[in-house]
Design an enzyme around this catalytic site. Sequence first.
Site, mmCIF file in Angstrom:
data_model
loop_
_atom_site.group_PDB
_atom_site.id
_atom_site.type_symbol
_atom_site.label_atom_id
_atom_site.label_comp_id
_atom_site.label_asym_id
_atom_site.label_seq_id
_atom_site.Cartn_x
_atom_site.Cartn_y
_atom_site.Cartn_z
ATOM 1 C CE1 TYR A 1 -4.441 1.290 0.829
ATOM 2 C CE2 TYR A 1 -3.042 3.086 1.575
ATOM 3 C CZ TYR A 1 -4.284 2.612 1.199
ATOM 4 O OH TYR A 1 -5.368 3.451 1.199
ATOM 5 C CE1 TYR B 1 -5.346 5.931 -1.159
ATOM 6 C CE2 TYR B 1 -7.418 7.031 -1.651
ATOM 7 C CZ TYR B 1 -6.541 6.475 -0.744
ATOM 8 O OH TYR B 1 -6.862 6.466 0.594
#
Length: 381
Positions: free
Chosen positions: A285, A335
């Site tokens: 991430y 994202y």
Amino acid sequence: MIPSTCAIAGIGATEFSKDSGRSELRLAVEAVRAALDDAGLRPGDVAGLVTFGMDNNPEIAVARELGIGELRFLSRIGYGGGAACAVVQQAVLAVDAGLADVVVCYRALNERSGRRFGRPVTPPDPDAGWHYPMGLATPAAMIAMVARRYLHDYGATTDDFGRVAVAMRRHAATNPAAWFAGRPITLDEHRASRWIAEPLRLLDCCQESDGAVALVVTSLSRARDLSARPAVIAAAAQGSGPDQFVMTSYYRSEVAALPEMSVVGCQLWEQSGLGPADVRAAVLYDHFTPYVMMQLEELGFCGRGEARHFLADGAIELDGRLPVNPHGGQLGEAYIHGMNGITEAVRQIRGTAANQIPGDGPILVTAGTGVPTSGLILRSG
């Protein structure tokens, strides 16, 4: 230990953009329909829906628009991006418990054309009272404090952060689905990008994107009879560290660390019987570049403070020891709160990724850090 009894049998996504031109509910429905089509299932086969606490699309609305009918399992996971892998874990628990045989996980957001997470908002929780009065009112500002401490403690430089950004953009450049397809950057371009919150520059921060992603989770035995090659869920974990705050924790004895990811990593290795050396590629991430470095350390790919050396020899490149985010991650592809990272892991297992990493080893996926987080290990099956 979670046995490998479940798999991701379908994946779906919308295009990734800066202005989708449609509602978040429509995006969610499009992604779920695509995931069901990928698996060769119908809406009526779905018995459960799982999403993020922050998602604006109620499960019943998604079910109604798709014609799913009755639902036997509904669930939401909090803590923003930390939920990405936890929604899959929740689906696994439901399938294993016999509560629902097909569960769809989804996340849809207009994070660029709608509410932008990088802007200050009314403090979202009581924890914010500790840092909002000091002007730390955006994720970048909060994480910049930890990033500065990391530089101080371990002798890293902002060029090390830049090496992460350059690698992610290089991977995205050869991924047709990425927002930054065909647009790599250089380290000099990273150095020239403007400060957002020192020591974080613009190119250290993930994108603001519109889009949606959905995943179909079912039993491994059923997945093997469906359309697409299943990605076996070899491990799934959640974790929170001592003295956890949101978005980051300033009151621990060691500030420049992500103990919540260590909690997750230990569970993943124990559940799967694997270790860092077994991983073919990692989908980490990457909301902010320093947290990629810190995850490498917490997960055992290198020692504490050694990520800069790990990066220096090209370890995270597509041909490196540990290719990281072959799709370009949230810095390069989009994202979508980490959900697009899970679909990349599934593509790697299937052998259909734009930047396919050779071999048949497992793929590690992590969710948002600085918050209670989660992780997965996927393998072929």
